[in-house]
Design a protein around this motif. Structure first.
Motif, PDB file in Angstrom:
ATOM      1  N   ALA A  45       0.873  -1.135  -0.466  1.00 19.52           N
ATOM      2  CA  ALA A  45       0.107  -0.621   0.345  1.00 19.52           C
ATOM      3  C   ALA A  45       0.516   1.398   0.055  1.00 19.52           C
ATOM      4  O   ALA A  45       0.435   2.257  -0.309  1.00 19.52           O
ATOM      5  N   ALA A  46       2.169   1.143   1.041  1.00 19.66           N
ATOM      6  CA  ALA A  46       3.335   2.761   1.195  1.00 19.66           C
ATOM      7  C   ALA A  46       3.305   2.293  -0.261  1.00 19.66           C
ATOM      8  O   ALA A  46       3.697   4.079  -0.418  1.00 19.66           O
ATOM      9  N   TYR A  47       3.301   2.182  -2.161  1.00 20.20           N
ATOM     10  CA  TYR A  47       4.094   2.215  -2.595  1.00 20.20           C
ATOM     11  C   TYR A  47       3.278   2.387  -3.927  1.00 20.20           C
ATOM     12  O   TYR A  47       3.621   2.600  -5.411  1.00 20.20           O
ATOM     13  N   GLY A  48       1.707   1.919  -3.520  1.00 17.56           N
ATOM     14  CA  GLY A  48       0.711   2.283  -4.529  1.00 17.56           C
ATOM     15  C   GLY A  48       0.720   0.962  -5.152  1.00 17.56           C
ATOM     16  O   GLY A  48      -0.014   1.215  -6.302  1.00 17.56           O
ATOM     17  N   GLY A  49       0.742   0.196  -4.961  1.00 22.65           N
ATOM     18  CA  GLY A  49       0.886  -1.256  -5.469  1.00 22.65           C
ATOM     19  C   GLY A  49       0.116  -1.965  -5.371  1.00 22.65           C
ATOM     20  O   GLY A  49      -0.953  -1.215  -4.248  1.00 22.65           O
ATOM     21  N   ARG A  50      -1.020  -3.422  -5.719  1.00 23.13           N
ATOM     22  CA  ARG A  50      -1.618  -4.061  -5.213  1.00 23.13           C
ATOM     23  C   ARG A  50      -1.877  -5.707  -5.008  1.00 23.13           C
ATOM     24  O   ARG A  50      -1.203  -5.991  -5.230  1.00 23.13           O
ATOM     25  N   ILE A  51      -3.033  -6.264  -4.126  1.00 24.23           N
ATOM     26  CA  ILE A  51      -2.407  -7.449  -3.903  1.00 24.23           C
ATOM     27  C   ILE A  51      -3.272  -8.087  -4.625  1.00 24.23           C
ATOM     28  O   ILE A  51      -4.646  -8.274  -4.974  1.00 24.23           O
ATOM     29  N   ALA A  52      -2.990  -9.661  -4.893  1.00 25.94           N
ATOM     30  CA  ALA A  52      -4.081  -9.987  -5.861  1.00 25.94           C
ATOM     31  C   ALA A  52      -3.389 -11.500  -4.961  1.00 25.94           C
ATOM     32  O   ALA A  52      -2.516 -11.987  -5.320  1.00 25.94           O
ATOM     33  N   ILE A  53      -5.357 -12.089  -4.730  1.00 28.34           N
ATOM     34  CA  ILE A  53      -4.559 -13.597  -4.436  1.00 28.34           C
ATOM     35  C   ILE A  53      -5.416 -14.252  -5.412  1.00 28.34           C
ATOM     36  O   ILE A  53      -6.151 -14.726  -6.024  1.00 28.34           O
ATOM     37  N   VAL A  54      -4.079 -14.947  -5.732  1.00 26.35           N
ATOM     38  CA  VAL A  54      -4.675 -16.320  -6.721  1.00 26.35           C
ATOM     39  C   VAL A  54      -3.876 -17.828  -5.890  1.00 26.35           C
ATOM     40  O   VAL A  54      -3.973 -18.159  -5.557  1.00 26.35           O
ATOM     41  N   GLY A  55      -4.462 -18.337  -7.584  1.00 32.02           N
ATOM     42  CA  GLY A  55      -4.466 -19.938  -7.440  1.00 32.02           C
ATOM     43  C   GLY A  55      -5.788 -20.266  -7.029  1.00 32.02           C
ATOM     44  O   GLY A  55      -6.189 -19.956  -6.585  1.00 32.02           O
ATOM     45  N   ASP A  56      -5.280 -22.078  -7.145  1.00 35.31           N
ATOM     46  CA  ASP A  56      -6.528 -22.444  -6.805  1.00 35.31           C
ATOM     47  C   ASP A  56      -6.765 -22.427  -5.218  1.00 35.31           C
ATOM     48  O   ASP A  56      -5.727 -22.888  -4.301  1.00 35.31           O
ATOM     49  N   PRO A  57      -8.039 -23.136  -4.890  1.00 38.60           N
ATOM     50  CA  PRO A  57      -8.181 -23.597  -3.092  1.00 38.60           C
ATOM     51  C   PRO A  57      -6.462 -24.393  -2.420  1.00 38.60           C
ATOM     52  O   PRO A  57      -5.563 -24.878  -2.797  1.00 38.60           O
ATOM     53  N   LYS A  58      -6.170 -23.907  -1.099  1.00 35.95           N
ATOM     54  CA  LYS A  58      -4.598 -24.227  -0.179  1.00 35.95           C
ATOM     55  C   LYS A  58      -5.303 -25.836  -0.065  1.00 35.95           C
ATOM     56  O   LYS A  58      -5.368 -26.032   1.401  1.00 35.95           O
ATOM     57  N   ASP A  59      -5.234 -26.916  -1.129  1.00 39.29           N
ATOM     58  CA  ASP A  59      -5.957 -27.948  -0.898  1.00 39.29           C
ATOM     59  C   ASP A  59      -4.222 -28.809  -1.080  1.00 39.29           C
ATOM     60  O   ASP A  59      -4.872 -29.985  -0.634  1.00 39.29           O
ATOM     61  N   HIS A  60      -2.974 -28.478  -1.886  1.00 43.60           N
ATOM     62  CA  HIS A  60      -1.811 -29.130  -1.536  1.00 43.60           C
ATOM     63  C   HIS A  60      -1.539 -28.449  -0.895  1.00 43.60           C
ATOM     64  O   HIS A  60      -1.615 -26.925  -0.472  1.00 43.60           O
ATOM     65  N   SER A  61      -0.052 -29.062   0.005  1.00 44.08           N
ATOM     66  CA  SER A  61       0.362 -28.869   0.831  1.00 44.08           C
ATOM     67  C   SER A  61       1.830 -29.480   0.132  1.00 44.08           C
ATOM     68  O   SER A  61       1.557 -31.017   1.026  1.00 44.08           O
ATOM     69  N   THR A  62       2.966 -29.203   1.087  1.00 41.13           N
ATOM     70  CA  THR A  62       4.490 -29.915   0.627  1.00 41.13           C
ATOM     71  C   THR A  62       4.741 -30.820   2.002  1.00 41.13           C
ATOM     72  O   THR A  62       4.480 -31.517   2.214  1.00 41.13           O
ATOM     73  N   ARG A  63       4.179 -29.946   3.360  1.00 37.54           N
ATOM     74  CA  ARG A  63       3.611 -30.546   4.357  1.00 37.54           C
ATOM     75  C   ARG A  63       2.637 -32.434   4.310  1.00 37.54           C
ATOM     76  O   ARG A  63       3.614 -33.380   4.807  1.00 37.54           O
ATOM     77  N   ASP A  64       2.064 -31.887   3.649  1.00 35.02           N
ATOM     78  CA  ASP A  64       0.877 -33.461   3.812  1.00 35.02           C
ATOM     79  C   ASP A  64       1.440 -34.134   2.707  1.00 35.02           C
ATOM     80  O   ASP A  64       1.390 -35.166   2.707  1.00 35.02           O
ATOM     81  N   LEU A  65       2.250 -33.482   2.043  1.00 31.88           N
ATOM     82  CA  LEU A  65       2.730 -34.431   0.471  1.00 31.88           C
ATOM     83  C   LEU A  65       4.060 -35.179   1.566  1.00 31.88           C
ATOM     84  O   LEU A  65       3.625 -36.500   0.951  1.00 31.88           O
ATOM     85  N   LEU A  66       4.758 -35.102   1.884  1.00 30.52           N
ATOM     86  CA  LEU A  66       5.939 -35.053   2.855  1.00 30.52           C
ATOM     87  C   LEU A  66       5.795 -36.279   3.913  1.00 30.52           C
ATOM     88  O   LEU A  66       6.069 -37.516   3.545  1.00 30.52           O
ATOM     89  N   ALA A  67       4.328 -36.041   4.528  1.00 29.52           N
ATOM     90  CA  ALA A  67       3.941 -36.607   5.295  1.00 29.52           C
ATOM     91  C   ALA A  67       3.126 -38.097   4.710  1.00 29.52           C
ATOM     92  O   ALA A  67       3.539 -39.917   5.666  1.00 29.52           O
ATOM     93  N   ARG A  68       3.131 -37.731   3.444  1.00 34.83           N
ATOM     94  CA  ARG A  68       2.665 -39.561   2.625  1.00 34.83           C
ATOM     95  C   ARG A  68       3.531 -40.253   2.442  1.00 34.83           C
ATOM     96  O   ARG A  68       3.285 -41.312   2.320  1.00 34.83           O
ATOM     97  N   ILE A  69       4.545 -39.431   1.555  1.00 33.66           N
ATOM     98  CA  ILE A  69       5.623 -40.106   1.442  1.00 33.66           C
ATOM     99  C   ILE A  69       6.252 -40.810   3.173  1.00 33.66           C
ATOM    100  O   ILE A  69       6.777 -42.445   2.840  1.00 33.66           O
ATOM    101  N   ARG A  70       6.261 -40.430   3.426  1.00 29.44           N
ATOM    102  CA  ARG A  70       7.150 -40.955   5.313  1.00 29.44           C
ATOM    103  C   ARG A  70       5.879 -42.224   5.463  1.00 29.44           C
ATOM    104  O   ARG A  70       6.621 -43.417   5.999  1.00 29.44           O
TER     105      ARG A  70
END
Length: 154
Positions: A128-153
């Motif tokens: 906001a201080a420099y006048g940019g904008r924020i965009a929330i992008v991507g698909d729902p957070k149904d994927h995570s490295t943490r979960d993937l590592l747990a499945r591998i273990r």
């Protein structure tokens, strides 16, 4: 294919792009064990501007994700991210947040994943201080490295 660059080189590339009238988006993350959620996030971020910069956490910051992390060193993670369609520049950063990089580069758009809202983005005041904008992008957070590592273990 994108290019892994130093902060100094990135600043020059951004200045050149701005002179040519291009818009800049910045996304960031650890990108340890890249999965489909990462791909969707980065491709959506790339659609927000003419150029996409991806800031990858260094090994020390990525290590805060938990024991045994990161799996891959920052240089490998950066190279993998640079190979993703839509990514133009990749830089490794060492700070706890990407705010100093945002302040330096002043991208038109700061892209964050759907695990955030515009109100919860840690760098919202910086943007906001420099006048940019924020965009929330991507698909729902149904994927995570943490979960993937747990499945591998298992």
């Amino acid at each position: 294919m994108g290019e892994v660059v130093t902060r100094e080189r990135l600043l020059q590339l951004v200045q050149d792009d701005r002179r040519e009238g291009r818009t800049i988006a910045l996304a960031n993350g650890c990108f340890d064990l890249v999965h489909v959620g990462h791909i969707r996030y980065l491709q959506a971020a790339a659609a927000e501007a003419d150029r996409l910069i991806v800031a990858v956490n260094d090994d020390e910051m990525a290590g805060r994700k938990g024991a045994g992390r990161p799996i891959l060193p920052a240089s490998d993670r950066a190279e993998i991210v640079a190979a993703i369609r839509g990514v133009d520049y990749v830089v490794v950063f060492a700070e706890p947040t990407v705010a100093p990089l945002l302040t330096l580069l002043k991208p038109d758009v700061h892209c964050k994943g759907t695990d955030y809202t515009t109100e919860t983005v840690p760098e919202r005041e910086t943007v906001a201080a420099y006048g940019g904008r924020i965009a929330i992008v991507g698909d729902p957070k149904d994927h995570s490295t943490r979960d993937l590592l747990a499945r591998i273990r298992e």
